[in-house]
Design an enzyme around this catalytic site. Structure first.
Site, short mmCIF file in Angstrom:
data_model
loop_
_atom_site.label_atom_id
_atom_site.label_comp_id
_atom_site.label_asym_id
_atom_site.label_seq_id
_atom_site.Cartn_x
_atom_site.Cartn_y
_atom_site.Cartn_z
CG HIS A 1 1.01 8.55 -34.46
ND1 HIS A 1 0.68 7.23 -34.46
CD2 HIS A 1 2.37 8.60 -34.44
CE1 HIS A 1 1.78 6.49 -34.43
NE2 HIS A 1 2.82 7.30 -34.41
CG ASP B 1 -2.75 7.47 -35.25
OD1 ASP B 1 -2.22 7.38 -36.36
OD2 ASP B 1 -2.16 7.19 -34.18
CG ASP C 1 8.76 -2.47 -36.48
OD1 ASP C 1 8.67 -3.28 -35.54
OD2 ASP C 1 8.52 -1.25 -36.36
C1 XLS Z 1 7.18 2.55 -35.34
C2 XLS Z 1 7.01 3.06 -33.98
C3 XLS Z 1 5.80 3.97 -33.80
C4 XLS Z 1 5.91 4.73 -32.51
C5 XLS Z 1 4.98 5.90 -32.43
O1 XLS Z 1 7.90 1.59 -35.60
O2 XLS Z 1 6.95 1.98 -33.12
O3 XLS Z 1 4.64 3.23 -33.87
O4 XLS Z 1 5.67 3.93 -31.42
O5 XLS Z 1 5.24 6.82 -33.41
NI NI Z 2 7.70 -0.24 -34.22
#
Ligand code: XLS
Ligand code: NI
Ligand code: NI
Length: 444
Positions: free
Chosen positions: A108, A111, A314
């Protein structure tokens, strides 16, 4: 990728990871991932196109909902979010990718470089780091799988970005995405991802869903236009996720994304980037979402991780389940393999795995699990019994009335005639699920 350097700067105790084969007991060696080994006519490296993520692997601190305090030892960090620190971290990423033999990375915008006091200053920071990333890419041969914009951390995005109730926020997000596409282009990225970080809602009481969806459609069209104007040839992807951070994310699963793209006339411009744990959070298997995407010609790339069914959020764990990687690779191979996409480890170590070497164990495990899945899937395909079974199951569609239906030659009246003539219909042969489950296990 150029020959890996045995640089001692950031991971002095970790050598370039060799392939030693299944009998090796060396934790810093591949047992299955042998990059140059040929499977179905391509090297493993070409099939799998592994990618390391900047956000977890370089920027992760081991935070969770109960602690935002750094748990992970990263001796190179100086405790600041300065531009100098950002420039230094780029070196960590490339040493890591080179030692691991990962041909790609993903990031990103936020990042890699810190936000400044204004968007102008932020863009300037980004340009400085991108210049360095470009140099490292040239020196190492490690490439960018995809770039993206972080539209979910800063409080300005609390109500969403492209689906914000505030038009100025929409404009800020648009400016950020414009720049992120530009730097991805500058770094020769193979793709660009849209993950709708806060594109969804917490309550319908304050939400005009139709208006928000229209705005998201317009936003993506603007991105498509900008891509054309820029001459960026990379692939655009949308990444489904059903919840987190919002209660209901608009891009909830593969089918919802495809429907959205179709409704807003975007189907020609975006494929899907599917993430394993997002599919399971949506109540599907990863293979289900891959099949949905594949059938629509939209299987683009994968975020390779796994969840924990007992936790149900997640967790972004590294994939180690061979059954799962086999299923994924069966579908990926079925639809012709990755072109611009790859196997992107959107995964993080557990908070308790706090040493730098844990990053290597995690990625080696994930790469070996996918290499095994690839080899097993290729064997199942070469064996042919599974494909033959499925083909035979649908045999009635290959001739006679079935063929006529598929060709669009008959309507209800002709089918009624056919049915009346038949009297009663014979059931198909057994579905043989148990037999097929045993067959898969022959190969695992
Ligand atoms: C979050 C997402 C993120 C995307 C990129 O759950 O997986 O990491 O892959 O923004
Ligand atoms: Ni994710
Ligand atoms: Ni992801």
């Amino acid at each position: 990728m150029k020959k890996a350097s045995q640089s001692l700067e950031f991971f002095p105790d970790v050598p370039v990871i060799p392939y030693e084969g299944p009998d090796s007991r060396n934790p810093l060696a591949f047992k299955w991932y042998n990059p140059d080994e040929i499977v179905e006519g391509k090297t493993m490296k070409e099939h799998l196109r592994f990618s390391v993520v900047y956000w977890h692997t370089i920027r992760g601190i081991g935070a969770d909902m109960f602690s935002m305090t750094r748990a992970w030892q990263r001796p190179w960090e100086d405790g600041t979010d300065s531009l100098d620190m950002a420039l230094k971290r780029a070196g960590v990423l490339f040493e890591f990718c080179q030692k691991l033999g990962a041909p790609f990375y993903a990031f990103h915008d936020r990042d890699v470089a810190p936000e400044g006091r204004t968007l102008t200053e932020t863009n300037r920071n980004l340009d400085r780091v991108v210049k360095k990333l470009k140099k490292y890419q040239e020196d190492t041969g490690v490439g960018l799988l995809w770039g993206t914009a972080c539209l979910f951390v800063h409080p300005r995005y609390m109500h969403g970005a492209a689906t914000s109730c505030n038009a100025d926020v929409f404009a800020h997000a648009a400016a950020q995405v414009k720049k992120a596409i530009e730097v991805t282009h500058e770094l020769d990225g193979a793709g660009y991802v849209f993950w709708g970080g806060r594109e969804g809602y917490s309550t319908l009481l304050n939400t005009d869903m139709k208006r928000e969806l229209d705005h998201l459609g317009a936003f993506l069209h603007m991105a498509v236009d900008w891509k054309k104007e820029l001459g960026f040839k990379g692939q655009f992807y949308i990444e489904p996720k059903p919840k987190e951070p919002t209660k209901h994310q608009y891009d909830s699963d593969a089918a919802a994304c495809l429907n959205f793209l179709r409704q807003y006339d975007l189907l020609d411009h975006l494929k899907l980037n599917l993430e394993t744990n997002h599919a399971t959070l949506a109540g599907h298997t990863m293979q289900h979402d891959l099949e949905v995407a594949g059938a629509a010609g939209a299987l683009g790339s994968i975020d390779a991780n796994t969840g924990d069914l007992l936790l149900g959020w997640d967790t972004d764990q590294f994939p180690t389940d061979i059954y799962l990687t086999t299923q994924i690779m069966l579908t990926v191979l079925k639809y012709g393999g990755f072109t611009t996409g790859g196997t992107n480890f959107d995964a993080k170590c557990r908070r308790e795995s706090f040493e730098p070497v844990d990053l290597f164990h995690a990625h080696i495990g994930g790469m070996d699990a996918f290499a095994r899945g690839l080899k097993i899937a290729a064997k199942i395909r070469a064996d042919g019994r599974l494909a033959d079974f499925v083909k035979n199951r649908y045999a009635s569609w290959d001739t006679g009335i079935g063929k006529d239906i598929e060709k669009g030659k008959v309507g209800l009246a002709e089918l009624e005639k056919h049915a009346l003539k038949l009297g009663e219909v014979k059931t198909n042969q057994s579905g043989r699920q148990e037999f097929l489950e045993n067959l898969i296990n022959e190969f695992i």
